[in-house]
Design an enzyme around this catalytic site. Sequence first.
Site, PDB file in Angstrom:
ATOM      1  N   HIS A 349       0.788  -1.228   0.000  1.00  0.00           N
ATOM      2  CA  HIS A 349       0.000   0.000   0.000  1.00  0.00           C
ATOM      3  C   HIS A 349       0.814   1.269   0.000  1.00  0.00           C
ATOM      4  O   HIS A 349       0.249   2.362   0.046  1.00  0.00           O
ATOM      5  CB  HIS A 349      -0.923   0.043   1.226  1.00  0.00           C
ATOM      6  CG  HIS A 349      -2.130  -0.813   1.079  1.00  0.00           C
ATOM      7  ND1 HIS A 349      -3.268  -0.388   0.448  1.00  0.00           N
ATOM      8  CD2 HIS A 349      -2.364  -2.088   1.448  1.00  0.00           C
ATOM      9  CE1 HIS A 349      -4.173  -1.359   0.459  1.00  0.00           C
ATOM     10  NE2 HIS A 349      -3.643  -2.406   1.056  1.00  0.00           N
ATOM     11  N   LYS A 540      -8.586  14.442   3.787  1.00  0.00           N
ATOM     12  CA  LYS A 540      -7.773  13.232   3.828  1.00  0.00           C
ATOM     13  C   LYS A 540      -6.854  13.352   5.024  1.00  0.00           C
ATOM     14  O   LYS A 540      -6.818  14.404   5.670  1.00  0.00           O
ATOM     15  CB  LYS A 540      -6.949  13.090   2.543  1.00  0.00           C
ATOM     16  CG  LYS A 540      -6.199  14.397   2.156  1.00  0.00           C
ATOM     17  CD  LYS A 540      -5.444  14.288   0.836  1.00  0.00           C
ATOM     18  CE  LYS A 540      -6.314  14.362  -0.378  1.00  0.00           C
ATOM     19  NZ  LYS A 540      -6.413  13.124  -1.120  1.00  0.00           N
ATOM     20  N   ARG A 541      -6.076  12.286   5.344  1.00  0.00           N
ATOM     21  CA  ARG A 541      -5.125  12.413   6.429  1.00  0.00           C
ATOM     22  C   ARG A 541      -4.168  13.574   6.159  1.00  0.00           C
ATOM     23  O   ARG A 541      -3.836  13.861   5.009  1.00  0.00           O
ATOM     24  CB  ARG A 541      -4.332  11.104   6.597  1.00  0.00           C
ATOM     25  CG  ARG A 541      -5.114  10.024   7.302  1.00  0.00           C
ATOM     26  CD  ARG A 541      -5.544  10.429   8.683  1.00  0.00           C
ATOM     27  NE  ARG A 541      -4.427  10.457   9.586  1.00  0.00           N
ATOM     28  CZ  ARG A 541      -4.256   9.589  10.586  1.00  0.00           C
ATOM     29  NH1 ARG A 541      -5.167   8.664  10.830  1.00  0.00           N
ATOM     30  NH2 ARG A 541      -3.213   9.668  11.380  1.00  0.00           N
ATOM     31  N   LYS A 546       1.020  14.629   1.053  1.00  0.00           N
ATOM     32  CA  LYS A 546      -0.280  14.943   0.436  1.00  0.00           C
ATOM     33  C   LYS A 546      -0.414  16.438   0.127  1.00  0.00           C
ATOM     34  O   LYS A 546      -1.318  16.861  -0.573  1.00  0.00           O
ATOM     35  CB  LYS A 546      -1.422  14.475   1.347  1.00  0.00           C
ATOM     36  CG  LYS A 546      -1.474  12.950   1.520  1.00  0.00           C
ATOM     37  CD  LYS A 546      -2.615  12.540   2.417  1.00  0.00           C
ATOM     38  CE  LYS A 546      -2.585  11.070   2.816  1.00  0.00           C
ATOM     39  NZ  LYS A 546      -3.213  10.202   1.793  1.00  0.00           N
ATOM     40  N   THR A 648      -8.242   6.903  -2.754  1.00  0.00           N
ATOM     41  CA  THR A 648      -9.609   6.473  -3.094  1.00  0.00           C
ATOM     42  C   THR A 648     -10.566   7.641  -2.909  1.00  0.00           C
ATOM     43  O   THR A 648     -11.654   7.651  -3.482  1.00  0.00           O
ATOM     44  CB  THR A 648     -10.074   5.280  -2.233  1.00  0.00           C
ATOM     45  OG1 THR A 648      -9.769   5.556  -0.875  1.00  0.00           O
ATOM     46  CG2 THR A 648      -9.407   3.992  -2.671  1.00  0.00           C
ATOM     47  N   LYS A 652     -14.039   8.909  -4.986  1.00  0.00           N
ATOM     48  CA  LYS A 652     -15.324   9.275  -4.363  1.00  0.00           C
ATOM     49  C   LYS A 652     -15.802  10.628  -4.884  1.00  0.00           C
ATOM     50  O   LYS A 652     -16.982  10.811  -5.182  1.00  0.00           O
ATOM     51  CB  LYS A 652     -15.194   9.300  -2.828  1.00  0.00           C
ATOM     52  CG  LYS A 652     -14.969   7.902  -2.249  1.00  0.00           C
ATOM     53  CD  LYS A 652     -14.422   7.912  -0.829  1.00  0.00           C
ATOM     54  CE  LYS A 652     -13.832   6.534  -0.510  1.00  0.00           C
ATOM     55  NZ  LYS A 652     -13.014   6.522   0.703  1.00  0.00           N
TER      56      LYS A 652
END
Length: 810
Positions: A349, A540-541, A546, A648, A652
Amino acid sequence: MKASFQNHLRYSLVKDEYSATRRDCFESMVRAVRDRLVDRWTETQQTYYRRDAKRVYYLSLEFLMGRALRNALLNLDLETSTSRALAEMGTDLSQLEDIEFDAALGNGGLGRLAACFLDSMATLELPAYGYGIRYEFGIFFQRIRDGYQVETPDNWLRYGNPWEIERPEYLYPVKFYGRVNRYHDRDGTLRCEWVDAEEVMAMAYDTPVPGFRNNTVNNLRLWAAKSTREFDLRYFNDGDYEKAVSDKALSETISKVLYPNDNALQGKELRLKQEYFFVSATLQDILRRYKKSHPESLDAFPDAVAIQLNDTHPAVAIPELMRLFLDAEGLGWGKAWDLTVKTFGYTNHTVLPEALEKWPVDLFGRLLPRHLEIIYEINQRFLDEIRKKGPPLSEQIADLSIIEEDGGKKVRMSHLAIVGSHSVNGVSALHTDILKNVIFSRFQPIFPERFNNKTNGITPRRWLALCNPGLAKLITRRIGDGWLTDLSRLREIEGFAADGSFREEWRDVKDSNKARLADLIKSETRTVVDPKAIVYCQVKRMHEYKRQLLSVMHLIALYNRLKADPQSSPVPKTFVFSGKAAPGYFMAKLIIKLIHSVADCVNHDRSLGDRLKVAFLPNYGVSLAEKIIPGADVSLQISTAGTEASGTGNMKFALNGAVTVGTLDGANVEIREEVGDGNIFIFGLTARETSSLRSAGYSPLSFYEGHPELRQVLDMIADGFFSASQPDLFRPLTDSLLGGDPYFLLADFPAYALCHEAVEAAYRDRERWTRMSIANVARSGKFSSDRTVREYAKDIWNAEPVPIRLPVKK
Ligand code: IMP
């Protein structure tokens, strides 16, 4: 439903109309719904036995299930009748469902993926089981105090969990510590046994996993740690109550709390204990079930059992199954190894080095002495084979070894998982490419047949039908509801994009979702936003890779532009952030504080009016995502290319009609392939470019010096413009950017800012934007987790659907 609800209120909860609270009503409702699952659940399990079906076991340390009530009603097709029954009793379903705690036993994408897979496996009628830990405390609750994240415990079991069934009959001992004893058996064969170990008991809790409008109800089995002392009366008879109590508390800490790190390893002994605890109980359960149907031999094990490892967290299952086969079942090494490799599949992952699991050999050997021996033996045999192949492979022994030698010996769990599985998959095309050509490139020529890609997916039931009923109804009115189980059918709505009245309906749905989101922003943050503004979401986290910080830098630039040109009239913009930072992750927590400080400045500057607003919604999780995503216009998916395995959230948002602004990272690459260049905004360095820039020597300072707008933004952050009382507060952020910028924010900033200008221009053309939104939904079919799970079943598990028929009631 009404009768069942009233029965449960009276006879299960012992309440009447005077004493029933809203929670009692919720609990009675859940019990009434659960009753409707019971026959299917039992019939499903019995059918798997009768058919001697090949079972799929999804082992995961995280399951982010969210709420279950509305999902169960949708799957059972009971939404309308239940709402009606509740209305007749003067209650409202939407009020009741808000009482349910999220089952938040996960951190982010990996845990939510496991939950989407369970939904798809049940919907596809696969004989599947989820196995994990029943943490007493899931991911922490995030509150914001003075702009800082404050963590409080997620006491989700405080009022009990009406969905789960306690199974005290499924109770297994799990050993830790001790030593290995060697002895000769009756035949004179040298054997090993694990002795002088401490024991903890694992007790099962089962949760039903219903398929969508079929009779399948699969099982999610989560283990709770129980002290063996409870079961050992002699201990109490000795009179040492105090020690009994403290021993009990200590052993039960194993399933107490989820580790709150996403994409980072904490390396604590308790974590390794959790991993082995759930793996050991799970394999005992799997072997018991296998032996019921195949008492004579283990030969058919891989034909009856497929085990998927969700990352390396359960990889200790490989030496554990070997131990069971060798020491308990008496198989020889060759046979045991053959069965083991055929049984396991491993999903990687992450490519972030800080997230790859490595356990110090000392710690591993102390906790699991027999497993360390088995790992050494696996490694020796593997490396012997490599040596036989001669150069160049034999020169790469140190890189291939399961044991890392530099800087203290460590067990590389990813190498163990690759060597011990017949399948190794990445979770997007780009990620699999990086696995094969970069991080596991040494293994690719050795096991070329093992590496494969399975691009992640999301369940369209939760992530469209449940979270966006307005859009779901609009789509169903035009093309029927076949898309719920065959998401590729969404393509059919593209034909309606040319129809102006359809586009208007489409906008109406989005506008009411945006109005609801504006209400939520107001109630959660007291920020009033223009419901007509473009809504940009980055939820998101919180993680440096990110790049929430890149968004913040961009919106500071927007602020500066508005201040410099007060008369300008850009489209009003609302930036929505949400996400948790790991409690020990200083930089991620500082970025949360910066978002709040910038929001404070921007939202209170009257000269800006509604042209720019910033909101941070606290406590991001599955239920909050379900509320935010339908209201987004723009989905920000801007991780540094080559860092996000798949993502993901990106899927969405696209499925709910948001247009992506993204880098060519993870599954964004495939979203672009599906929706086409004209329906997505791609910017920035590619994975190849970041990698060459890294090796060529990247100088963030040259970007700082060469780009006045960027320089102004960084100077404001560094000089305390947003933190007047503590001017140096955000210095660590700018120091990191100017001192190396490992995630290339500065290099990507100019392209990012430019990209946003194109987004705004596109948004101004309402008809064009609506067509883009429709195209995103219509072309998201590939990202159904049904497609992903079908690929796993065919390519990795060799598992077939087993439809469930309910016996006709007399
Ligand atoms: P497990 O799969 O052994 O954990 O059992 C789960 C459920 O499967 C039980 O509660 C039974 O409903 C069913 N079951 C267990 N053993 C058998 C069997 O031998 N034949 C048919 N059904 C079984």
